[in-house]
Design a protein around this motif. Structure first.
Motif: not given
Length: 121
Positions: A22-43
């Motif tokens: 996950c490549a970030a641009s814009g504001r200072t990356f280290s200011n943010y917590a980061m996460g991953w989510f997922r979505q399966a079809p119909g869920k």
């Protein structure tokens, strides 16, 4: 705010591995917590993993504990999700998210476009 672009998805056999980025641009990356989510079809979109701004603490959904590892490289403005021992239940579109804290991931509205992960049996 920060902009996010995911990469690294694809088709893999059961038991295989993938690493999402996950490549970030814009504001200072280290200011943010980061996460991953997922979505399966119909869920609904589900939480997978999160990491605080410093990388010093991580959180995982029970379904991926011991198989997935979240990490970040603040010098290169990138977060990663290493996925091992994949199974067909891991098939989904994976989204990267940013927020001012782990608890506000998802509700902050900062998302990438998603990357498809397909695990064949």
């Amino acid at each position: 705010q920060v902009q996010l672009v995911e990469s690294g998805g694809g088709l893999v056999q059961t038991g295989g591995s993938l690493r999402l980025s996950c490549a970030a641009s814009g504001r200072t990356f280290s200011n943010y917590a980061m996460g991953w989510f997922r979505q399966a079809p119909g869920k609904e979109r589900d939480f997978v993993a999160a990491i605080i701004w410093s990388g010093g603490r991580t959180y995982y959904a029970d379904s991926v504990k011991g198989r997935f590892t979240i990490s970040r490289d603040n010098a290169n403005n990138t977060a990663y999700l290493q996925m091992n021992s994949l199974n067909p239940e891991d098939t989904a579109v994976y989204f990267c998210a940013a927020g001012p804290s782990v608890g506000l991931l998802g509700s902050s509205g900062i998302w990438g476009q998603g990357t498809q992960v397909t695990v064949s049996s």
